[in-house]
Design a protein around this motif. Sequence first.
Motif, PDB file in Angstrom:
ATOM      1  N   GLN A 146     -14.074  26.432  28.357  1.00  0.00           N
ATOM      2  CA  GLN A 146     -13.564  25.597  27.285  1.00  0.00           C
ATOM      3  C   GLN A 146     -12.051  25.649  27.274  1.00  0.00           C
ATOM      4  O   GLN A 146     -11.466  26.707  27.020  1.00  0.00           O
ATOM      5  N   ASP A 147     -11.433  24.524  27.546  1.00  0.00           N
ATOM      6  CA  ASP A 147      -9.982  24.390  27.476  1.00  0.00           C
ATOM      7  C   ASP A 147      -9.635  23.628  26.207  1.00  0.00           C
ATOM      8  O   ASP A 147     -10.424  22.810  25.722  1.00  0.00           O
ATOM      9  N   PRO A 148      -8.455  23.863  25.632  1.00  0.00           N
ATOM     10  CA  PRO A 148      -8.085  23.215  24.367  1.00  0.00           C
ATOM     11  C   PRO A 148      -8.216  21.698  24.437  1.00  0.00           C
ATOM     12  O   PRO A 148      -7.684  21.054  25.344  1.00  0.00           O
ATOM     13  N   GLY A 149      -8.931  21.136  23.480  1.00  0.00           N
ATOM     14  CA  GLY A 149      -9.068  19.681  23.394  1.00  0.00           C
ATOM     15  C   GLY A 149      -9.927  19.050  24.468  1.00  0.00           C
ATOM     16  O   GLY A 149      -9.964  17.821  24.582  1.00  0.00           O
ATOM     17  N   MET A 150     -10.624  19.865  25.243  1.00  0.00           N
ATOM     18  CA  MET A 150     -11.354  19.308  26.387  1.00  0.00           C
ATOM     19  C   MET A 150     -12.855  19.514  26.287  1.00  0.00           C
ATOM     20  O   MET A 150     -13.582  19.182  27.204  1.00  0.00           O
ATOM     21  N   GLY A 151     -13.333  20.092  25.214  1.00  0.00           N
ATOM     22  CA  GLY A 151     -14.760  20.336  25.144  1.00  0.00           C
ATOM     23  C   GLY A 151     -15.182  21.426  26.115  1.00  0.00           C
ATOM     24  O   GLY A 151     -14.364  22.183  26.618  1.00  0.00           O
ATOM     25  N   LEU A 152     -16.453  21.495  26.389  1.00  0.00           N
ATOM     26  CA  LEU A 152     -17.003  22.501  27.300  1.00  0.00           C
ATOM     27  C   LEU A 152     -17.405  21.841  28.612  1.00  0.00           C
ATOM     28  O   LEU A 152     -18.033  20.785  28.605  1.00  0.00           O
ATOM     29  N   LYS A 153     -17.023  22.475  29.702  1.00  0.00           N
ATOM     30  CA  LYS A 153     -17.372  21.965  31.027  1.00  0.00           C
ATOM     31  C   LYS A 153     -18.331  22.948  31.692  1.00  0.00           C
ATOM     32  O   LYS A 153     -18.071  24.158  31.719  1.00  0.00           O
ATOM     33  N   LEU A 154     -19.404  22.424  32.287  1.00  0.00           N
ATOM     34  CA  LEU A 154     -20.406  23.275  32.925  1.00  0.00           C
ATOM     35  C   LEU A 154     -19.914  23.731  34.286  1.00  0.00           C
ATOM     36  O   LEU A 154     -19.549  22.902  35.135  1.00  0.00           O
ATOM     37  N   ILE A 155     -19.930  25.045  34.520  1.00  0.00           N
ATOM     38  CA  ILE A 155     -19.470  25.603  35.792  1.00  0.00           C
ATOM     39  C   ILE A 155     -20.660  25.786  36.742  1.00  0.00           C
ATOM     40  O   ILE A 155     -20.673  25.271  37.854  1.00  0.00           O
ATOM     41  N   TYR A 156     -21.629  26.574  36.327  1.00  0.00           N
ATOM     42  CA  TYR A 156     -22.847  26.843  37.084  1.00  0.00           C
ATOM     43  C   TYR A 156     -23.992  26.985  36.106  1.00  0.00           C
ATOM     44  O   TYR A 156     -23.787  27.284  34.937  1.00  0.00           O
ATOM     45  N   TYR A 157     -25.195  26.810  36.628  1.00  0.00           N
ATOM     46  CA  TYR A 157     -26.363  27.042  35.809  1.00  0.00           C
ATOM     47  C   TYR A 157     -27.479  27.647  36.663  1.00  0.00           C
ATOM     48  O   TYR A 157     -27.421  27.628  37.896  1.00  0.00           O
ATOM     49  N   SER A 158     -28.483  28.173  35.970  1.00  0.00           N
ATOM     50  CA  SER A 158     -29.615  28.801  36.652  1.00  0.00           C
ATOM     51  C   SER A 158     -30.897  28.472  35.893  1.00  0.00           C
ATOM     52  O   SER A 158     -30.912  28.513  34.661  1.00  0.00           O
ATOM     53  N   VAL A 159     -31.942  28.156  36.638  1.00  0.00           N
ATOM     54  CA  VAL A 159     -33.222  27.840  35.996  1.00  0.00           C
ATOM     55  C   VAL A 159     -34.202  29.000  36.078  1.00  0.00           C
ATOM     56  O   VAL A 159     -35.335  28.888  35.600  1.00  0.00           O
ATOM     57  N   GLY A 160     -33.758  30.092  36.670  1.00  0.00           N
ATOM     58  CA  GLY A 160     -34.603  31.280  36.748  1.00  0.00           C
ATOM     59  C   GLY A 160     -34.009  32.260  37.746  1.00  0.00           C
ATOM     60  O   GLY A 160     -33.072  31.921  38.486  1.00  0.00           O
ATOM     61  N   ALA A 161     -34.552  33.456  37.768  1.00  0.00           N
ATOM     62  CA  ALA A 161     -34.049  34.476  38.685  1.00  0.00           C
ATOM     63  C   ALA A 161     -34.101  33.962  40.121  1.00  0.00           C
ATOM     64  O   ALA A 161     -35.111  33.413  40.561  1.00  0.00           O
ATOM     65  N   GLY A 162     -32.987  34.126  40.824  1.00  0.00           N
ATOM     66  CA  GLY A 162     -32.894  33.715  42.212  1.00  0.00           C
ATOM     67  C   GLY A 162     -32.539  32.266  42.449  1.00  0.00           C
ATOM     68  O   GLY A 162     -32.357  31.831  43.590  1.00  0.00           O
ATOM     69  N   ILE A 163     -32.388  31.485  41.369  1.00  0.00           N
ATOM     70  CA  ILE A 163     -32.119  30.048  41.502  1.00  0.00           C
ATOM     71  C   ILE A 163     -30.858  29.692  40.725  1.00  0.00           C
ATOM     72  O   ILE A 163     -30.807  29.860  39.496  1.00  0.00           O
ATOM     73  N   THR A 164     -29.839  29.217  41.437  1.00  0.00           N
ATOM     74  CA  THR A 164     -28.605  28.799  40.785  1.00  0.00           C
ATOM     75  C   THR A 164     -28.154  27.464  41.381  1.00  0.00           C
ATOM     76  O   THR A 164     -28.553  27.107  42.496  1.00  0.00           O
ATOM     77  N   ASP A 165     -27.321  26.753  40.641  1.00  0.00           N
ATOM     78  CA  ASP A 165     -26.802  25.489  41.147  1.00  0.00           C
ATOM     79  C   ASP A 165     -25.471  25.190  40.477  1.00  0.00           C
ATOM     80  O   ASP A 165     -25.156  25.721  39.398  1.00  0.00           O
ATOM     81  N   LYS A 166     -24.686  24.325  41.137  1.00  0.00           N
ATOM     82  CA  LYS A 166     -23.354  23.982  40.659  1.00  0.00           C
ATOM     83  C   LYS A 166     -23.440  23.020  39.487  1.00  0.00           C
ATOM     84  O   LYS A 166     -24.318  22.163  39.415  1.00  0.00           O
ATOM     85  N   GLY A 167     -22.458  23.186  38.594  1.00  0.00           N
ATOM     86  CA  GLY A 167     -22.288  22.245  37.514  1.00  0.00           C
ATOM     87  C   GLY A 167     -21.155  21.285  37.827  1.00  0.00           C
ATOM     88  O   GLY A 167     -20.920  20.925  38.984  1.00  0.00           O
ATOM     89  N   GLU A 168     -20.416  20.924  36.794  1.00  0.00           N
ATOM     90  CA  GLU A 168     -19.362  19.922  36.932  1.00  0.00           C
ATOM     91  C   GLU A 168     -18.093  20.468  37.569  1.00  0.00           C
ATOM     92  O   GLU A 168     -17.392  19.772  38.304  1.00  0.00           O
ATOM     93  N   VAL A 169     -17.757  21.755  37.303  1.00  0.00           N
ATOM     94  CA  VAL A 169     -16.485  22.320  37.763  1.00  0.00           C
ATOM     95  C   VAL A 169     -16.696  23.677  38.439  1.00  0.00           C
ATOM     96  O   VAL A 169     -16.204  24.698  37.975  1.00  0.00           O
ATOM     97  N   PRO A 170     -17.387  23.739  39.594  1.00  0.00           N
ATOM     98  CA  PRO A 170     -17.729  25.033  40.209  1.00  0.00           C
ATOM     99  C   PRO A 170     -16.646  25.657  41.097  1.00  0.00           C
ATOM    100  O   PRO A 170     -16.753  26.837  41.433  1.00  0.00           O
ATOM    101  N   ASN A 171     -15.621  24.896  41.473  1.00  0.00           N
ATOM    102  CA  ASN A 171     -14.649  25.394  42.448  1.00  0.00           C
ATOM    103  C   ASN A 171     -13.910  26.612  41.925  1.00  0.00           C
ATOM    104  O   ASN A 171     -13.371  26.601  40.820  1.00  0.00           O
TER     105      ASN A 171
END
Lengths: 111, 115
Positions: free
Chosen positions: A37-62
Amino acid sequence: NAGVTQTPKFHILKIGQSMTLQCTQDMNHNYMYWYRQDPGMGLKLIYYSVGAGITDKGEVPNGYNVSRSTTEDFPLRLELAAPSQTSVYFCASKPGTYEQYFGPGTRLTVT
Amino acid sequence: GQQVMQIPQYQHVQEGEDFTTYCNSSTTLSNIQWYKQRPGGHPVFLIQLVKSGEVKKQKRLTFQFGEAKKNSSLHITATQTTDVGTYFCAGSANAGGTSYGKLTFGQGTILTVHP
């Protein structure tokens, strides 16, 4: 239940250093998320996971990496920190239903 | 990619006045959620809207989802000092498959209530 916990609460990191932000939930939720969360920018998704061992990139993963070895833990790794990574980082988890539960956040300054 | 715009960015009101924040998505949403974040705190879930034209009320708060499922609003009647904080809308789009609960947040509206 403690809910979603995050450590540390605050941290100052030097440019080029690396660190791991910790996130733990004790609600047995399958879905977990990292946002910045940056000022005035809302929340940006970096990474997410749907369960143990499973991850995927969000909007700003770099510049970030994650792992999910257990249901409870979802650490976020910052490699070669840059000033642009100065932000407030929130971890969230979600059961099968729709509501996301957020942790208290980590305020990170890269200088 | 999907974008969610929220206006206004700031709103100052006198206690007792009404407040409305508006949310518009660049794409059709499967659902929209609203969160409140107190100063220095973390986002807390308020409500989810799913159906076209849906209206839900929580005490002094009224939430609407547009007929085209691309816009939403939150209206607070007779604001109180306890209403201060940032209100976020967050949309989810299925795009033909499961979204895994991923949300696209609006920028938020910061509400200040003067006693």
